[in-house]
Scaffold this active site. Structure first.
Site, mmCIF file in Angstrom:
data_model
loop_
_atom_site.group_PDB
_atom_site.id
_atom_site.type_symbol
_atom_site.label_atom_id
_atom_site.label_comp_id
_atom_site.label_asym_id
_atom_site.label_seq_id
_atom_site.Cartn_x
_atom_site.Cartn_y
_atom_site.Cartn_z
ATOM 1 N N ARG A 40 32.005 -4.640 -33.622
ATOM 2 C CA ARG A 40 32.403 -3.231 -33.603
ATOM 3 C C ARG A 40 33.922 -3.096 -33.763
ATOM 4 N NH1 ARG A 40 31.302 2.037 -34.562
ATOM 5 N NH2 ARG A 40 32.341 3.397 -33.063
ATOM 6 N N SER B 207 2.694 1.323 3.254
ATOM 7 C CA SER B 207 3.285 0.077 3.770
ATOM 8 C C SER B 207 3.930 -0.709 2.634
ATOM 9 C CB SER B 207 2.237 -0.781 4.485
ATOM 10 O OG SER B 207 1.236 -1.215 3.602
ATOM 11 N N GLY B 208 5.242 -0.530 2.522
ATOM 12 C CA GLY B 208 6.031 -1.244 1.503
ATOM 13 C C GLY B 208 6.912 -2.261 2.200
ATOM 14 N N TYR C 189 0.046 -7.364 13.109
ATOM 15 C CA TYR C 189 0.163 -8.364 12.026
ATOM 16 C C TYR C 189 -0.796 -9.540 12.226
ATOM 17 C CZ TYR C 189 3.066 -11.426 14.984
ATOM 18 O OH TYR C 189 3.516 -12.257 15.980
ATOM 19 N N GLU D 274 9.440 -7.249 -4.207
ATOM 20 C CA GLU D 274 9.506 -8.467 -3.379
ATOM 21 C C GLU D 274 10.582 -8.355 -2.289
ATOM 22 O OE1 GLU D 274 8.664 -12.235 -5.026
ATOM 23 O OE2 GLU D 274 7.637 -11.390 -6.756
ATOM 24 N N SER E 214 16.736 -4.535 -1.438
ATOM 25 C CA SER E 214 18.009 -5.179 -1.066
ATOM 26 C C SER E 214 18.263 -5.070 0.434
ATOM 27 C CB SER E 214 19.161 -4.551 -1.856
ATOM 28 O OG SER E 214 19.055 -4.945 -3.196
ATOM 29 N N GLU F 72 0.870 -1.185 0.000
ATOM 30 C CA GLU F 72 0.000 0.000 0.000
ATOM 31 C C GLU F 72 0.900 1.226 0.000
ATOM 32 O OE1 GLU F 72 -2.670 -0.340 3.335
ATOM 33 O OE2 GLU F 72 -3.465 -2.263 2.609
ATOM 34 N N THR G 26 1.454 -5.633 -9.685
ATOM 35 C CA THR G 26 1.874 -6.199 -10.973
ATOM 36 C C THR G 26 0.748 -7.054 -11.551
ATOM 37 O OG1 THR G 26 4.164 -6.252 -10.241
ATOM 38 C CG2 THR G 26 3.608 -7.702 -12.083
HETATM 39 C C1 LIG Z 1 7.242 -2.161 -10.602
HETATM 40 C C2 LIG Z 1 6.789 -2.597 -9.248
HETATM 41 C C3 LIG Z 1 5.994 -3.728 -9.129
HETATM 42 C C4 LIG Z 1 5.531 -4.135 -7.878
HETATM 43 N N1 LIG Z 1 4.683 -5.215 -7.777
HETATM 44 C C5 LIG Z 1 4.098 -5.493 -6.580
HETATM 45 C C6 LIG Z 1 3.070 -6.497 -6.496
HETATM 46 O O1 LIG Z 1 2.731 -7.157 -7.471
HETATM 47 N N2 LIG Z 1 2.474 -6.696 -5.289
HETATM 48 C C7 LIG Z 1 2.806 -5.984 -4.178
HETATM 49 O O2 LIG Z 1 2.215 -6.222 -3.131
HETATM 50 N N3 LIG Z 1 3.789 -5.035 -4.223
HETATM 51 C C8 LIG Z 1 4.424 -4.778 -5.410
HETATM 52 N N4 LIG Z 1 5.407 -3.799 -5.479
HETATM 53 C C9 LIG Z 1 5.758 -3.057 -4.283
HETATM 54 C C10 LIG Z 1 7.168 -3.364 -3.795
HETATM 55 O O3 LIG Z 1 7.206 -4.622 -3.214
HETATM 56 C C11 LIG Z 1 7.587 -2.226 -2.835
HETATM 57 O O4 LIG Z 1 7.796 -1.075 -3.630
HETATM 58 C C12 LIG Z 1 8.823 -2.581 -2.053
HETATM 59 O O5 LIG Z 1 8.532 -3.584 -1.120
HETATM 60 C C13 LIG Z 1 9.415 -1.365 -1.337
HETATM 61 O O6 LIG Z 1 8.428 -0.665 -0.636
HETATM 62 P P1 LIG Z 1 8.315 0.920 -0.781
HETATM 63 O O7 LIG Z 1 8.254 1.220 -2.235
HETATM 64 O O8 LIG Z 1 7.196 1.388 0.065
HETATM 65 O O9 LIG Z 1 9.695 1.473 -0.243
HETATM 66 P P2 LIG Z 1 10.041 1.770 1.288
HETATM 67 O O10 LIG Z 1 9.665 0.622 2.141
HETATM 68 O O11 LIG Z 1 9.529 3.120 1.657
HETATM 69 O O12 LIG Z 1 11.631 1.822 1.227
HETATM 70 C C14 LIG Z 1 12.348 2.993 0.834
HETATM 71 C C15 LIG Z 1 13.824 2.756 1.127
HETATM 72 O O13 LIG Z 1 14.008 2.601 2.541
HETATM 73 C C16 LIG Z 1 14.684 1.390 2.813
HETATM 74 N N5 LIG Z 1 14.176 0.833 4.064
HETATM 75 C C17 LIG Z 1 12.884 0.734 4.486
HETATM 76 N N6 LIG Z 1 12.820 0.143 5.667
HETATM 77 C C18 LIG Z 1 14.084 -0.195 6.017
HETATM 78 C C19 LIG Z 1 14.683 -0.862 7.137
HETATM 79 N N7 LIG Z 1 13.953 -1.321 8.159
HETATM 80 N N8 LIG Z 1 16.029 -1.026 7.144
HETATM 81 C C20 LIG Z 1 16.798 -0.576 6.126
HETATM 82 N N9 LIG Z 1 16.283 0.062 5.029
HETATM 83 C C21 LIG Z 1 14.949 0.243 4.979
HETATM 84 C C22 LIG Z 1 14.385 0.471 1.623
HETATM 85 O O14 LIG Z 1 15.372 -0.531 1.484
HETATM 86 C C23 LIG Z 1 14.369 1.474 0.487
HETATM 87 O O15 LIG Z 1 15.670 1.683 0.021
HETATM 88 C C24 LIG Z 1 5.902 -3.409 -6.726
HETATM 89 C C25 LIG Z 1 6.725 -2.268 -6.860
HETATM 90 C C26 LIG Z 1 7.148 -1.855 -8.096
HETATM 91 C C27 LIG Z 1 7.996 -0.620 -8.190
#
Ligand SMILES: Cc1cc2nc3c(=O)[nH]c(=O)nc-3n(C[C@H](O)[C@H](O)[C@H](O)COP(=O)(O)OP(=O)(O)OC[C@H]3O[C@@H](n4cnc5c(N)ncnc54)[C@H](O)[C@@H]3O)c2cc1C
Length: 393
Positions: free
Chosen positions: A280, A142-143, A190, A375, A378, A139, A170
């Site tokens: 090339r 919540s990533g 959770y 997913e 890193s 969401e 996706t």
């Molecule tokens: C093209 C695409 C397809 C996707 N498909 C799906 C899908 O099919 N289903 C689905 O549910 N989701 C999907 N996602 C979502 C994806 O899984 C999330 O974008 C991802 O988990 C990261 O979450 P966020 O974008 O909120 O980044 P954030 O969680 O905000 O992270 C931002 C940065 O902070 C760092 N960070 C955050 N918390 C910590 C911590 N505790 N310690 C160290 N570093 C941290 C992260 O590593 C990152 O560098 C998709 C995303 C994209 C871009």
């Protein structure tokens, strides 16, 4: 005196050794990808839309139900085969790779592992025969902290009523079925999270805005809007309040698929770079005759080999019923790093041409970036690995 006979156990096959069936399966996909996907890849990327006819062909070839048992119309194959498919498709087009990856390693996997017989009968035949699936956890807020999700599910009679929004989903544009996570009790943290099977036609369910992305542009990534969305009680997957376990465990497997996608992308870029370096000419000879270029190509090949061994090992561990969580996280982490390095070097080997859209490597460079993000970023893979290694397991 009779000669002593020494009994040797059969040698353990190397990790990259494939069975005859696996070779046939891989070669068919490779040929299909070269002949049918490659000619459409650039245009799909520019338009940001995946060719519908190709998705139909994925179903006809059995690529959308690889592990689904025969009784439900699937290929009754292995997880390893799903990994081979994702690698081969991604070598030509990373969007094709992720469509098949999400279907097999997330959606079908969750349905196979966590559903009742009745749910299997209702959904697995569809997934094998024409229905695309999507997996909706993330969401807006919540990533990485996925269990902070706020989409609510309230039981009203025989139905759950869902309200909230999902982001980044996706396959959402093409999907007919969504594995979706919501909370039945926000105060429970959770422990309120519950998995649902949501049909595209469910009242109150809408697929929203599609993202305009840097890479994997042909793969649809959309928001989902749930406004009093009605889902029958029979569509809860697993136990109410245990959806967090389904979400985590499905993603553990899915990560191996993303590793395979990154190995495929890296291989695709590397093969282009090898061919280009042979053709090339500068200073009167092919640039592949300069040792510096040779070493770059050798380094790329070595890193791809290492990443692939990690991905294959994690996939074989999963098929063998072993605990593979650490290996899956390592495989995804490393493969996405390798893909980024290899694709970047491929652009450099093409020189100025590599920086233009007239040549294929800039697309690989854009496509590889997602491997470090979805997913689990890193950092989240490193957190998983660190937790396991520090616990001494
Ligand atoms: C093209 C695409 C397809 C996707 N498909 C799906 C899908 O099919 N289903 C689905 O549910 N989701 C999907 N996602 C979502 C994806 O899984 C999330 O974008 C991802 O988990 C990261 O979450 P966020 O974008 O909120 O980044 P954030 O969680 O905000 O992270 C931002 C940065 O902070 C760092 N960070 C955050 N918390 C910590 C911590 N505790 N310690 C160290 N570093 C941290 C992260 O590593 C990152 O560098 C998709 C995303 C994209 C871009």
């Amino acid at each position: 005196m009779p000669e002593a006979t020494v009994q040797h156990a059969p040698p353990t096959p190397p990790l990259v050794a494939l069975s005859e069936d696996e070779i046939l399966f891989r070669d068919n996909i490779r040929q299909f990808a070269d002949e049918n996907i490659r000619p459409l890849s650039r245009e799909m990327d520019e338009k940001g839309v995946f060719d519908h006819g190709l998705i139909e062909q994925f179903f006809q070839l059995g690529l959308m139900g690889i592990e689904i048992p025969e009784q439900f119309g699937g290929g009754a194959g292995t997880f390893f085969e799903a990994i081979l498919a994702v690698e081969e498709l991604s070598r030509v087009d990373a969007s094709a790779g992720v469509i098949v990856d999400v279907q097999n390693t997330l959606v079908n996997n969750a349905l196979l592992r966590w559903t009742t017989e009745d749910q299997k009968k209702r959904y697995l035949p569809k997934m094998a025969a024409g229905t695309v699936g999507a997996y909706a956890l993330s969401e807006a807020s919540s990533g990485s902290d996925a269990f902070a999700l706020t989409t609510k599910a309230e039981l009203k009679g025989s139905e759950y009523v869902l309200n909230g929004q999902k982001l980044w989903i996706t396959n959402a544009k093409e999907a007919g079925v969504f594995i979706l996570f919501a909370t039945v009790d926000p105060a429970a943290g959770y422990k309120g999270i519950t998995g649902f099977i949501v049909d595209k036609e469910a009242p109150g369910f809408t697929v929203g805005k599609k993202e305009d992305k840097l890479g994997i542009r042909a793969s649809s990534t959309c928001e989902l809007i749930l406004e009093d969305c009605k889902v029958p009680k029979e569509n809860v997957i697993g136990e109410v309040g245990k959806g967090y376990k389904i979400a985590i465990e499905t993603l553990n497997e899915g990560r191996i698929g993303i590793g395979a996608q990154m190995v495929g992308v890296a291989r695709g870029a590397w093969e282009h770079a090898l061919n280009y370096a042979r053709e090339r000419k500068q200073f009167g000879k092919p640039i592949s005759e300069f040792q510096a270029v040779q070493f770059q190509l050798a380094q790329m090949g070595t890193e791809i080999e290492a990443a692939r061994l990690m991905v294959y090992n994690a996939a074989r561990m999963k098929d063998a019923g072993m605990n593979f969580v650490k290996e899956a996280a390592m495989a995804k982490l490393f493969s996405s790093q390798v893909a980024e390095r290899v694709c970047s070097l491929a652009v450099e080997i093409y020189g100025g041409y590599g920086f233009t859209r007239d040549y294929p490597v800039e697309k690989y460079f854009r496509d590889c970036k997602i491997g470090k993000i979805y997913e689990g970023t890193s950092n989240m893979q490193l957190a998983t690995i660190a937790k396991i290694v520090l616990s001494g397991k």
